[in-house]
Design an enzyme around this catalytic site. Structure first.
Site, mmCIF file in Angstrom:
data_model
loop_
_atom_site.group_PDB
_atom_site.id
_atom_site.type_symbol
_atom_site.label_atom_id
_atom_site.label_comp_id
_atom_site.label_asym_id
_atom_site.label_seq_id
_atom_site.Cartn_x
_atom_site.Cartn_y
_atom_site.Cartn_z
ATOM 1 C CD GLU A 212 52.729 5.212 -86.966
ATOM 2 O OE1 GLU A 212 52.325 4.115 -86.489
ATOM 3 O OE2 GLU A 212 52.118 5.894 -88.024
ATOM 4 N NE ARG B 254 42.459 4.779 -87.692
ATOM 5 C CZ ARG B 254 43.609 5.055 -87.930
ATOM 6 N NH1 ARG B 254 44.564 5.542 -86.853
ATOM 7 N NH2 ARG B 254 44.196 5.464 -89.013
ATOM 8 N NE ARG C 131 45.254 8.991 -88.358
ATOM 9 C CZ ARG C 131 45.947 10.086 -88.777
ATOM 10 N NH1 ARG C 131 45.577 11.084 -88.322
ATOM 11 N NH2 ARG C 131 46.976 9.992 -89.501
#
Length: 187
Positions: free
Chosen positions: A74, A114, A66
């Site tokens: 999004e 992540r 990330r």
């Protein structure tokens, strides 16, 4: 009585040390050396505008990263509507890093399985570049010094030039979009 005073003094000292640690803005701005990865890692997939899959140099299991300090609109996911410029942000990140050799500096933090990190490609900070190009917000909530002013300045300039998502009149930040989706789920 002695034990009570000793215990009280110890707790007070521990509280002061903890408060100083938490209030020190310079705490952990640079990831630990163990998380500084060698150049030669490769981006093998782009999941969205701020998440990629990295194949480590010299083999090893690929991991999801990330991008530190940014948040992008999004993208559509399983029956979930995305945001305007969500797919554009993913496409821009792909142009920037996909199938390229990169240098990854991990922060040591994880979110949703992540690793969080900064990605450099050809000496360019890809995280910051996404903000500069107008495809990401500076995620101030998670930025640490000295990055805050640099990322905010890049966002302000992209807004001024109406780049990327800033072409929209009043774009909704992704964290607000996600919150609205969670609230709609409860209804």
């Amino acid at each position: 009585m002695k034990n009570t005073l000793w215990l009280g003094g110890t707790l007070l000292l521990m509280g002061l040390v903890l408060a100083l640690y938490l209030l020190t803005p310079e705490r952990a701005p640079v990831p630990p050396e163990s998380s500084d990865r060698a150049a030669g890692d490769r981006v093998i997939a782009v999941k969205d505008g701020d998440t990629v899959v990295i194949a480590p140099a010299g083999g090893g299991k690929p991991y999801t990263c990330r991008l530190y300090g940014i948040d992008t609109p999004e993208t559509p996911k399983k029956r979930k509507k995305g945001q305007p410029y969500g797919q554009d942000a993913a496409d821009e990140l792909s142009r920037l890093v996909l199938n390229r050799e990169v240098h990854v500096t991990l922060t040591g933090d994880t979110t949703y399985n992540r690793q969080v990190g900064t990605i450099e490609v050809d000496g360019v900070n890809a995280n910051l570049e996404m903000v500069r190009r107008g495809y990401a917000w500076a995620y101030v909530q998670y930025l640490r010094r000295p990055h805050v002013s640099e990322y905010r300045g890049a966002e302000d300039e992209a807004r001024r030039q109406r780049l990327g998502l800033w072409q929209e009149h009043n774009p909704v930040p992704p964290w607000e979009f996600r919150k609205r989706q969670r609230l709609q789920k409860l209804d």
